[in-house]
Design a protein around this motif. Structure first.
Motif, PDB file in Angstrom:
ATOM      1  N   UNK A  24      11.400  18.139 -41.708  1.00 15.87           N
ATOM      2  CA  UNK A  24      11.565  18.538 -40.316  1.00 15.87           C
ATOM      3  C   UNK A  24      12.431  19.785 -40.278  1.00 15.87           C
ATOM      4  N   UNK A  25      12.148  20.627 -39.320  1.00  9.56           N
ATOM      5  CA  UNK A  25      13.002  21.785 -39.048  1.00  9.56           C
ATOM      6  C   UNK A  25      13.584  21.674 -37.644  1.00  9.56           C
ATOM      7  N   UNK A  26      13.330  20.536 -37.010  1.00  6.93           N
ATOM      8  CA  UNK A  26      13.812  20.300 -35.651  1.00  6.93           C
ATOM      9  C   UNK A  26      14.580  18.988 -35.559  1.00  6.93           C
ATOM     10  N   UNK A  27      15.261  18.634 -36.639  1.00  7.37           N
ATOM     11  CA  UNK A  27      16.098  17.434 -36.608  1.00  7.37           C
ATOM     12  C   UNK A  27      17.292  17.662 -35.698  1.00  7.37           C
ATOM     13  N   UNK A  28      17.870  16.575 -35.236  1.00  6.14           N
ATOM     14  CA  UNK A  28      18.993  16.662 -34.310  1.00  6.14           C
ATOM     15  C   UNK A  28      20.238  16.013 -34.914  1.00  6.14           C
ATOM     16  N   UNK A  29      21.338  16.742 -34.844  1.00  7.45           N
ATOM     17  CA  UNK A  29      22.650  16.186 -35.156  1.00  7.45           C
ATOM     18  C   UNK A  29      23.512  16.363 -33.911  1.00  7.45           C
ATOM     19  N   UNK A  30      24.132  15.279 -33.486  1.00  6.37           N
ATOM     20  CA  UNK A  30      25.061  15.309 -32.365  1.00  6.37           C
ATOM     21  C   UNK A  30      26.401  14.812 -32.879  1.00  6.37           C
ATOM     22  N   UNK A  31      27.474  15.464 -32.466  1.00  8.72           N
ATOM     23  CA  UNK A  31      28.782  14.918 -32.815  1.00  8.72           C
ATOM     24  C   UNK A  31      29.657  14.874 -31.581  1.00  8.72           C
ATOM     25  N   UNK A  32      30.584  13.933 -31.608  1.00  7.38           N
ATOM     26  CA  UNK A  32      31.517  13.791 -30.497  1.00  7.38           C
ATOM     27  C   UNK A  32      32.903  13.505 -31.041  1.00  7.38           C
ATOM     28  N   UNK A  33      33.874  14.257 -30.552  1.00  7.05           N
ATOM     29  CA  UNK A  33      35.268  14.089 -30.951  1.00  7.05           C
ATOM     30  C   UNK A  33      36.137  13.897 -29.705  1.00  7.05           C
ATOM     31  N   UNK A  34      35.569  13.261 -28.698  1.00  9.23           N
ATOM     32  CA  UNK A  34      36.268  13.057 -27.427  1.00  9.23           C
ATOM     33  C   UNK A  34      37.301  11.937 -27.544  1.00  9.23           C
ATOM     34  N   UNK A  46      19.779  21.130 -32.523  1.00 11.27           N
ATOM     35  CA  UNK A  46      18.373  20.684 -32.579  1.00 11.27           C
ATOM     36  C   UNK A  46      17.547  21.461 -33.596  1.00 11.27           C
ATOM     37  N   UNK A  47      18.199  22.173 -34.488  1.00  8.97           N
ATOM     38  CA  UNK A  47      17.472  22.978 -35.471  1.00  8.97           C
ATOM     39  C   UNK A  47      17.906  22.650 -36.899  1.00  8.97           C
ATOM     40  N   UNK A  48      18.044  21.349 -37.167  1.00 12.65           N
ATOM     41  CA  UNK A  48      18.480  20.895 -38.483  1.00 12.65           C
ATOM     42  C   UNK A  48      17.251  20.702 -39.373  1.00 12.65           C
ATOM     43  N   UNK A  49      17.340  21.195 -40.594  1.00  9.77           N
ATOM     44  CA  UNK A  49      16.261  21.020 -41.564  1.00  9.77           C
ATOM     45  C   UNK A  49      16.601  19.841 -42.459  1.00  9.77           C
ATOM     46  N   UNK A  50      15.622  18.972 -42.675  1.00 14.83           N
ATOM     47  CA  UNK A  50      15.806  17.826 -43.569  1.00 14.83           C
ATOM     48  C   UNK A  50      14.517  17.605 -44.353  1.00 14.83           C
ATOM     49  N   UNK A  51      14.684  17.174 -45.608  1.00 19.39           N
ATOM     50  CA  UNK A  51      13.550  16.905 -46.492  1.00 19.39           C
ATOM     51  C   UNK A  51      13.757  15.537 -47.125  1.00 19.39           C
ATOM     52  N   UNK A  57      13.103   8.493 -52.547  1.00 17.18           N
ATOM     53  CA  UNK A  57      14.118   8.308 -51.510  1.00 17.18           C
ATOM     54  C   UNK A  57      15.212   9.359 -51.479  1.00 17.18           C
ATOM     55  N   UNK A  58      15.070  10.432 -52.258  1.00 17.91           N
ATOM     56  CA  UNK A  58      16.063  11.501 -52.191  1.00 17.91           C
ATOM     57  C   UNK A  58      15.917  12.231 -50.867  1.00 17.91           C
ATOM     58  N   UNK A  59      17.066  12.572 -50.283  1.00 21.51           N
ATOM     59  CA  UNK A  59      17.058  13.243 -48.986  1.00 21.51           C
ATOM     60  C   UNK A  59      18.088  14.369 -48.994  1.00 21.51           C
ATOM     61  N   UNK A  60      17.751  15.444 -48.310  1.00 24.24           N
ATOM     62  CA  UNK A  60      18.670  16.580 -48.180  1.00 24.24           C
ATOM     63  C   UNK A  60      18.550  17.115 -46.758  1.00 24.24           C
TER      64      UNK A  60
END
Length: 179
Positions: A24-34, A46-51, A57-60
């Protein structure tokens, strides 16, 4: 002689197993430090790349730090310039392996897995064991996860002036649709 070597090379390559990768080249990562009673400190990329290698089962994953968007532009500026130092450390990466992964056992019902790997952020590395849920919808594998990271593990300094407004335990959420 060159023709024979070329033919043999072609034959050997044609018999090598094909490794199936989902990306994917449109993976999502959200973080919150509230923290309660203060302004929300939350960002989304919304532009995270994952393979994902479905054979083992290897993932990057790779996220560009300047891709995180905040509701307040000043927070985004402080995040990039003062905390993450995006010009010096432009990306975060994760490399790991999903334990006991078997792509043939994925179904439309989410199953929980453990992913062991290394997160590199702000010039530092940290081994992580995170829980993730995986499911398959047609040819798409969906991976979702929620976990926490500690800013101290990555030498991210929070000035004392805002230390009560930011949590040192950051909640991170992933949502990847790997095709």
């Amino acid at each position: 002689m060159k023709n024979i070597l070329g033919f043999l090379t072609l034959c050997l390559l044609s018999f090598s197993p094909i490794v199936e990768k989902k990306i994917t080249k449109t993976g999502t990562i959200t973080f919150e430090a509230s923290v309660p009673s203060f302004e929300e400190v939350k960002a989304k990329n919304d532009a995270v790349t994952a393979i994902l290698n479905t054979e083992n089962g290897e993932i990057a994953a790779l996220a560009l730090m300047k891709g995180f968007r905040f509701k307040v532009a000043l927070m985004e500026e402080h995040f990039n310039e003062n905390y993450i130092e995006s010009n010096k450390y432009p990306k975060a990466t994760f490399k790991g392996k999903i334990e006991n992964f078997d792509a043939s056992k994925l179904s439309s019902t989410a199953q929980e897995y453990t992913i062991k790997g290394k997160l590199e952020l702000h010039g530092k590395s940290k081994d992580l064991n995170i829980k993730a849920k995986l499911k398959k919808n047609g040819e798409i594998i969906n991976l979702i996860s929620d976990f926490k990271v500690n800013v101290d593990d990555f030498d991210i300094e929070i000035p004392s002036v805002v230390s009560k407004k930011l949590s040192k335990q950051v909640n991170v959420s992933l949502d990847f649709n790997l095709k």
